[in-house]
Design a protein around this motif. Structure first.
Motif, PDB file in Angstrom:
ATOM      1  N   VAL A 252     -57.864  92.655  -3.602  1.00 45.67           N
ATOM      2  CA  VAL A 252     -58.547  93.570  -4.525  1.00 45.67           C
ATOM      3  C   VAL A 252     -59.549  94.477  -3.816  1.00 45.67           C
ATOM      4  O   VAL A 252     -59.567  95.677  -4.060  1.00 45.67           O
ATOM      5  CB  VAL A 252     -59.222  92.773  -5.669  1.00 45.67           C
ATOM      6  CG1 VAL A 252     -60.130  93.657  -6.472  1.00 45.67           C
ATOM      7  CG2 VAL A 252     -58.172  92.169  -6.567  1.00 45.67           C
TER       8      VAL A 252
ATOM      9  N   ARG B  28     -67.129  95.562  -2.063  1.00 43.69           N
ATOM     10  CA  ARG B  28     -66.489  94.298  -1.699  1.00 43.69           C
ATOM     11  C   ARG B  28     -67.484  93.147  -1.800  1.00 43.69           C
ATOM     12  O   ARG B  28     -67.209  92.109  -2.394  1.00 43.69           O
ATOM     13  CB  ARG B  28     -65.990  94.443  -0.274  1.00 43.69           C
ATOM     14  CG  ARG B  28     -65.235  93.298   0.248  1.00 43.69           C
ATOM     15  CD  ARG B  28     -64.415  93.784   1.460  1.00 43.69           C
ATOM     16  NE  ARG B  28     -63.719  92.677   2.034  1.00 43.69           N
ATOM     17  CZ  ARG B  28     -64.072  92.073   3.151  1.00 43.69           C
ATOM     18  NH1 ARG B  28     -65.099  92.524   3.816  1.00 43.69           N
ATOM     19  NH2 ARG B  28     -63.396  91.044   3.593  1.00 43.69           N
TER      20      ARG B  28
ATOM     21  N   PRO C 259     -67.189 101.326  -0.037  1.00 46.94           N
ATOM     22  CA  PRO C 259     -66.213 100.286  -0.359  1.00 46.94           C
ATOM     23  C   PRO C 259     -66.668  98.916   0.144  1.00 46.94           C
ATOM     24  O   PRO C 259     -66.405  97.900  -0.493  1.00 46.94           O
ATOM     25  CB  PRO C 259     -64.950 100.720   0.388  1.00 46.94           C
ATOM     26  CG  PRO C 259     -65.151 102.126   0.762  1.00 46.94           C
ATOM     27  CD  PRO C 259     -66.600 102.436   0.719  1.00 46.94           C
TER      28      PRO C 259
ATOM     29  N   LEU D  32     -59.314  98.461  -3.872  1.00 45.62           N
ATOM     30  CA  LEU D  32     -60.447  99.254  -4.348  1.00 45.62           C
ATOM     31  C   LEU D  32     -60.897 100.246  -3.294  1.00 45.62           C
ATOM     32  O   LEU D  32     -61.309 101.353  -3.596  1.00 45.62           O
ATOM     33  CB  LEU D  32     -61.615  98.335  -4.723  1.00 45.62           C
ATOM     34  CG  LEU D  32     -61.464  97.587  -6.035  1.00 45.62           C
ATOM     35  CD1 LEU D  32     -62.700  96.753  -6.290  1.00 45.62           C
ATOM     36  CD2 LEU D  32     -61.233  98.553  -7.171  1.00 45.62           C
ATOM     37  N   ARG D  33     -60.794  99.828  -2.034  1.00 46.67           N
ATOM     38  CA  ARG D  33     -61.195 100.728  -0.959  1.00 46.67           C
ATOM     39  C   ARG D  33     -60.439 102.038  -1.037  1.00 46.67           C
ATOM     40  O   ARG D  33     -60.984 103.108  -0.785  1.00 46.67           O
ATOM     41  CB  ARG D  33     -60.919 100.051   0.389  1.00 46.67           C
ATOM     42  CG  ARG D  33     -61.530 100.731   1.574  1.00 46.67           C
ATOM     43  CD  ARG D  33     -60.894 100.217   2.846  1.00 46.67           C
ATOM     44  NE  ARG D  33     -61.093  98.792   3.021  1.00 46.67           N
ATOM     45  CZ  ARG D  33     -62.174  98.270   3.566  1.00 46.67           C
ATOM     46  NH1 ARG D  33     -63.120  99.047   3.973  1.00 46.67           N
ATOM     47  NH2 ARG D  33     -62.282  96.967   3.686  1.00 46.67           N
TER      48      ARG D  33
ATOM     49  N   THR E  67     -58.865 103.212  -3.809  1.00 44.97           N
ATOM     50  CA  THR E  67     -58.918 103.911  -5.095  1.00 44.97           C
ATOM     51  C   THR E  67     -60.325 104.370  -5.444  1.00 44.97           C
ATOM     52  O   THR E  67     -60.506 105.460  -5.964  1.00 44.97           O
ATOM     53  CB  THR E  67     -58.409 102.997  -6.222  1.00 44.97           C
ATOM     54  OG1 THR E  67     -59.107 101.758  -6.133  1.00 44.97           O
ATOM     55  CG2 THR E  67     -56.926 102.759  -6.095  1.00 44.97           C
ATOM     56  N   VAL E  68     -61.312 103.521  -5.159  1.00 39.99           N
ATOM     57  CA  VAL E  68     -62.654 103.847  -5.622  1.00 39.99           C
ATOM     58  C   VAL E  68     -63.241 105.060  -4.910  1.00 39.99           C
ATOM     59  O   VAL E  68     -63.956 105.862  -5.500  1.00 39.99           O
ATOM     60  CB  VAL E  68     -63.584 102.616  -5.433  1.00 39.99           C
ATOM     61  CG1 VAL E  68     -65.010 103.011  -5.628  1.00 39.99           C
ATOM     62  CG2 VAL E  68     -63.204 101.556  -6.426  1.00 39.99           C
TER      63      VAL E  68
END
Lengths: 334, 367, 434
Positions: B299, B326, B322, B303-304, B306-307
């Motif tokens: 995850v 995390r 990111p 996220l790295r 997408t965010v």
């Protein structure tokens, strides 16, 4: 001799900071048997908030004297930390009061990480230099001009630390609230039966601890001149070891433990190298003698192991005298 | 009762077996699917599997025996350095991996016992701090044992570590088989997968054995367990040792995969991350901790990717790194799990009962 | 029953994993946006010419503590690529559009190989990066495996080029050149006794060891060899110990975050020795951390030439494009990117296998001066500059080149007398190395 004296002075100053932080740990542990891992982060928050205030004031070109700036910063940091401490207890620890001990411990660790990262977001990863608002004035302790000195900042830290301990002792032993705190620490159920509002007392304990933490944070950061989002964690661990050393739950123990821990660290870092200098064994081992002709220092453990001392002390205390030097004061929890 | 994959006792063994075969095929094909997107993802998967090992190992200590170990990553480090010292130019030794991995596991076991011995009488919280201290001590030693005798090369780490090698098949080089390219990460993937399956099987056997039940008893009530004749001291030490050995093996594989290790990889934060995986997934539940490990490995990576762009489009700059996201995930996983679902995502029935003992009837937490 | 339950769960997990496999197409595309098309939209404009895209990777910490340095490096690469695209270079008869693939390694050694793999997957023709030695070294194995040439503008740990990889280069000096340079300068100040400390990181320890070795060889007495760590704040214990041994100078291998407080605490303790640092503490931040009065007079070194000596053409172009001055290693990364392009031009191909030999033998004049590589991949005759802090500013005092120390003033005169473009790399203010 001067070196030794100087190390002692350094150690006592360092120890004073540990002592204040240890007070927070010891109070909380005495009351609810929980190691508040996040306490170190509250210290860090105190330092950071004060930093923001100082920078804002200095940046706005204030004409206030340095002491006033520092005082203002501390007075802002204290309520902020008290709120953080209160929230920690209310949101994370209170619901888990009856859970098995593993749960609040894990939560505390998680909170420590969350707080660190929140501070990271707000104040960035960079180490923040504390504006030098107070000019350091060294006082000589011996007649030797290059000898041991103690600076005004160090004196202030030690004095402030003692004053706060005094204040806390007064609070705990001379006020009704203090009696309530001691009662809850001794036996929460019976205290509740006696009409004490346990939740309020516990919240209060956390907030007092947090206030002390804020002051400790400002002291630490202005002494070293630097504040960093990770400064709280290791400081907290060492302070906790100090609290255990002195006797967990015992306020005087926390102070004593803190001072001792500071001195042990300073003397350890200063002298362990010489004590473990293998060159002293040159007369027994040729290989060592050869190595030592070039370089008279073959230190097995050097000052780089400074951080290890706190942990070693902790382990030794727990193995040989688990109740600490002055004895622990925790309730019997079945 | 824990599920122990008793296929023979399943109501419909045929379905069970088909399921297993499907899963096996999917896992075998996975690296090539990922490699199509980018070999980087195979690397990430490999690291995720390593975290699975660590989570399984910590699960033995925390989940089975109920001992909160915050210095677990030290065993990982010990295993990694054992491999590095025995298979690199540092000492000029180049032992084969099937010799070193067991040695690494053994040395980690010894460290586990060393760690466990002084902590046997300690209460839960003190145990946590002392194990944390040990973890830090090991890391500081790894970082500083370059003087006076250069054992670990200190902060500079050890480079040019040998990859695994089976009879000429070097894992560190790409091999082509027909139309399939086995790049180094893919080579390691299969090895890791096979060892993982073996470790999972071992865990299930352990859980249902006398040792496993002894751990359960100690976890629930140590005094009663001792009264029943269980040698609590030895059982606790065994828990530490077994947990440590998994960490040691994982460390060896990590060393070979990365070809470079330094003490920076074995910091306290990593111990806490592994703990988060165990807590999130479900303490005591073998599959639970694997799910926890996979979730908390993938995850943050996803996220790295997408965010960052999302923040850019919304705010014009990256507000939160990111990396910070995390760590926040890990911290929040610990806190929220403990508050709302302490037994984890895939709870083990037994633990669920224990941990939710503090809940009043109706599920309302008494405040 | 329970068994089926478990099987069901595993099947679902497998399905999810499978979906991840397909779903990961997205993240990869989301990752790709870090590329920037430097040139104006070419395709529609030039139908007659065939254009090929050549990707150059730029790896460094774009987030985290030293993000500003990583960005600075990245800017250098982009400037070079922009200029190259304007020139409309042709390789193998086709016009080339260069593209920069920027990747963030967060200064984390674990991410080094991952980022390297990403760039390899994206078929980068060459990579400029990384920033920290501790990240570059593990990443270099992956680039080597993938056959992609990599040039670092700032990784100074000697190990990088000692691994025997033929496609790994650097355009800055190594710590084992920086260390002796500092030591030589200290020696020239007639230091008889020195105390040395480091922060137990790969960078700090490496540099301090180099300084120690050189000074010992020159007969200087190393009275104390202390270590701390990169997160420490209290140095009074080791400083007091050092004070007791009365050194003429103290060298500290570490970053400004620890160097500054150390200097401050030393002056508070009444230590009067000269302080000397490596490039990690050669920054303006030192005066904030140590206090203005305390900071005056310390010496530090940087691997490279001061900004003042960088090529004017580069400085102007950088300022024009980014509106700020380069911080430190931008001129190096600029040169590194241009080296890759120049080698490609020589070989008339963007294929690493083809242009690598040209890169190894290249002779190039860039913003940081004349560049040639030796057979390890290091820059021949790399320079090291010695600075001192005076009145809150870092002033260069000497350049050490090929083992010889030249006073800065003399160096600038010689440089001015020579070609205008011979002036060298940027103002090195902060170099965080690990």
């Amino acid at each position: 001799m001067d070196t030794f004296l100087q190390q002692i002075v350094n150690g006592v100053t360092l120890g004073s900071v540990y002592a204040i932080v240890a007070l927070g740990y010891t109070m909380v542990y005495g009351i609810i048997q929980l190691i508040n891992f996040a306490h170190g982060e509250v210290v860090m928050f105190g330092a950071m908030v004060a930093y923001s205030v100082i920078v804002a004031l200095v940046g706005a070109g204030t004409t206030l004297p340095p002491l006033a700036i520092l005082a203002l910063a501390t007075l802002t940091a204290i309520p902020v930390c008290m709120i953080v401490g209160y929230l920690l207890e209310r949101v994370a620890y209170r619901p888990l009061r009856r859970a098995p001990r593993l749960a609040p411990l894990i939560t505390a660790i998680g909170l420590s990480i969350v707080l660190q990262n929140v501070a990271l977001i707000i104040w960035t990863r960079n180490p923040l230099p504390y504006p030098q608002v107070i000019t350091t004035v060294p006082y000589h302790l011996t007649s030797h001009p290059d000898g041991a000195t103690i600076t005004n900042v160090q004196v202030a830290i030690i004095a402030l630390s003692l004053a706060m301990m005094g204040g806390l002792l007064l609070l705990v032993y001379r006020t009704k609230l203090g009696i309530a705190m001691r009662a809850v620490a001794q036996n929460p159920q019976v205290a509740g039966l006696m009409g004490i509002d346990i939740n309020r007392v516990i919240s209060f304990t956390f907030t007092i601890g947090a206030a002390l933490a804020a002051v400790a944070g400002v002291m630490d950061a202005s002494y070293y001149g630097i504040a960093h989002y990770q400064m709280g964690f290791l400081l907290g661990l060492k302070a906790f070891s100090a609290a255990v050393l002195g006797g967990i739950g015992n306020i005087a123990g926390a102070m004593l433990g803190g001072m001792l821990m500071g001195i042990i660290e300073a003397l350890g870092a200063g002298y362990v190298g010489e004590l473990t200098n293998l060159c002293a064994l040159s007369s027994w081992f040729d290989a060592i003698a050869q190595r030592c002709t070039n370089d008279a220092h073959l230190e097995l453990f050097g000052s780089n192991y400074q951080d290890v001392f706190a942990f070693v002390v902790l382990i030794l205390v727990l193995v040989f005298r688990p109740s600490g030097l002055l004895g622990e004061r925790v309730s019997d929890r079945a | 009762m824990q599920v122990a994959l008793p296929i023979g006792k399943a109501r419909h063994p045929a379905v069970a077996w088909t399921g297993i075969v499907l899963v096996a095929v999917a896992l075998a094909a996975l690296p090539f699917v990922l490699a199509g997107i980018g070999t980087a993802w195979v690397r990430i998967t490999n690291l995720a599997i390593l975290y699975c090992f660590l989570a399984l190992g910590l699960n033995i200590v925390v989940g089975f025996a109920g001992l909160l170990d915050l210095g677990y990553i030290a065993f990982y480090g010990v295993g990694a350095y054992t491999y590095a010292l025995l298979a690199s130019p540092h000492f000029g030794l180049h032992l084969p991996f099937w010799v070193i991995l067991p040695i690494g596991a053994l040395i980690a076991c010894i460290f586990g016992v060393l760690l466990g011995a002084p902590t046997l009488k300690l209460r839960g919280d003190y145990l946590a701090i002392v194990t944390l201290g040990f973890g830090e001590i090991v890391r500081i030693f790894l970082n500083n044992l370059s003087r006076p005798f250069n054992l670990t090369n200190g902060a500079q780490g050890i480079v040019l570590i040998d990859p695994f090698r089976i009879d000429g098949y070097v894992f560190g080089k790409s091999h082509t088989l027909g139309s399939l390219v086995f790049s180094p990460p893919i080579n390691y993937y299969y090895f890791l997968l096979i060892v993982l399956v073996a470790v999972i099987a071992l865990n299930f056997r352990l859980q249902d054995s006398r040792v496993g039940r002894a751990w359960e008893a100690i976890r629930e009530d140590e005094i009663a367990a001792r009264a029943m004749g269980i040698n609590t001291r030895n059982m606790k030490l065994l828990a530490f040792a077994m947990g440590a050995s998994f960490g040691g093996i994982a460390g060896g594989m990590f060393s070979a995969m990365q070809a470079f290790i330094s003490p920076e990889s074995f910091v306290l934060v990593e111990s806490i991350m592994v703990l988060s995986m165990v807590v999130l997934g479900g303490m005591g539940n073998v599959f639970g901790v694997i799910v926890g490990a996979l979730l908390l490995s993938f995850v943050p990576e996803i996220l790295r990717y997408t965010v960052g762009p999302v923040q850019q489009s919304l705010f014009g700059r990256t507000l939160i790194d990111p990396e910070v996201i995390r760590m926040l995930l890990f911290g929040l996983a610990l806190v929220l799990m403990m508050l709302f679902r302490p037994a984890g995502i895939l709870p083990s029935a037994v633990r669920k009962r224990e941990l939710e003992a503090g809940v009043a009837p109706g599920g309302v937490r008494t405040s | 029953m329970r068994s089926i339950h478990t099987i069901g769960v595993t099947l679902v997990t497998a399905a999810i994993v499978g979906m991840y496999g397909c779903g990961k197409e997205e993240p990869k595309q989301a990752a790709a946006p870090k590329t920037e098309t430097a040139a104006a939209p070419a395709p529609a404009a030039a139908p007659a010419d065939e254009t090929i895209t050549v990707k150059i990777g730029s790896a460094g910490p774009l987030t985290g503590e030293i993000a500003h340095l990583g960005k600075d490096n990245d800017n250098g690469v982009r400037l070079a690529i922009d200029q190259a695209n304007e020139k409309k270079i042709k390789l193998g008869g086709k016009t080339v559009k260069f593209e920069v693939l920027s990747e963030d390694d967060q200064a984390d050694p674990k991410l080094g190989p991952t980022i390297a793999q990403k760039l390899a997957d994206a078929k980068a023709a060459g990579v400029v990066g990384h920033l920290n030695s501790g990240v570059t070294i593990p990443a270099s194995s992956v680039y080597n495996q993938a056959g992609i040439p990599m040039i670092s503008g700032s990784a100074t740990n000697p190990k990088l080029t000692e691994q025997g990889f033929k496609d790994i280069f650097r355009v800055c000096a190594r710590d084992d050149q920086q260390g002796p340079a500092v030591a030589q300068y200290l020696e020239s100040m007639k230091i008889k006794k020195i105390a040395i400390a480091d922060d137990a990181t790969a960078y700090g320890e490496g540099l301090a060891n180099q300084v120690e070795a050189t000074l010992k060889a020159a007969g200087v007495d190393v009275v104390a060899r202390e270590k701390t760590n990169d997160k420490a704040t209290d140095f009074k214990a080791i400083l007091t110990k050092m004070k007791g041994r009365n050194p003429d100078a103290i060298f500290y291998g570490g970053m400004d975050a620890t160097g500054g407080p150390m200097l401050k605490q030393a002056r508070e303790l009444g230590i009067k020795s000269v302080f000397s640092f490596g490039d990690g503490a050669c920054t303006d931040k030192m005066k904030e951390l140590a206090g203005d009065k305390n900071a005056d007079g310390f010496i530090c070194s940087q691997a490279g030439l001061p900004v003042a000596a960088a090529s004017k053409g580069f400085l102007d172009a950088y300022k024009a494009k980014y509106n700020v001055d380069p911080i430190i290693y931008a001129p190096f990364t600029y040169d590194a990117a241009n080296l890759l392009i120049a080698a490609m031009q020589k070989a008339d191909s963007a294929d690493p296998a083809k242009y690598l030999p040209d890169l190894q033998k290249i002779s190039f004049d860039g913003a940081t001066g004349h560049i040639e590589f030796d057979d390890k991949g290091d820059r021949k005759n790399a320079e090291v500059t010695i600075f001192t802090m005076k009145g809150g500013k870092l002033d260069p005092v000497a350049i050490v080149k090929g083992g010889k120390s030249i006073a800065f003033g003399d160096f600038m005169k010689a440089a001015d007398a020579g070609t205008a473009t011979a002036a060298a790399p940027a103002k090195s203010e902060e170099a965080k190395k690990q």
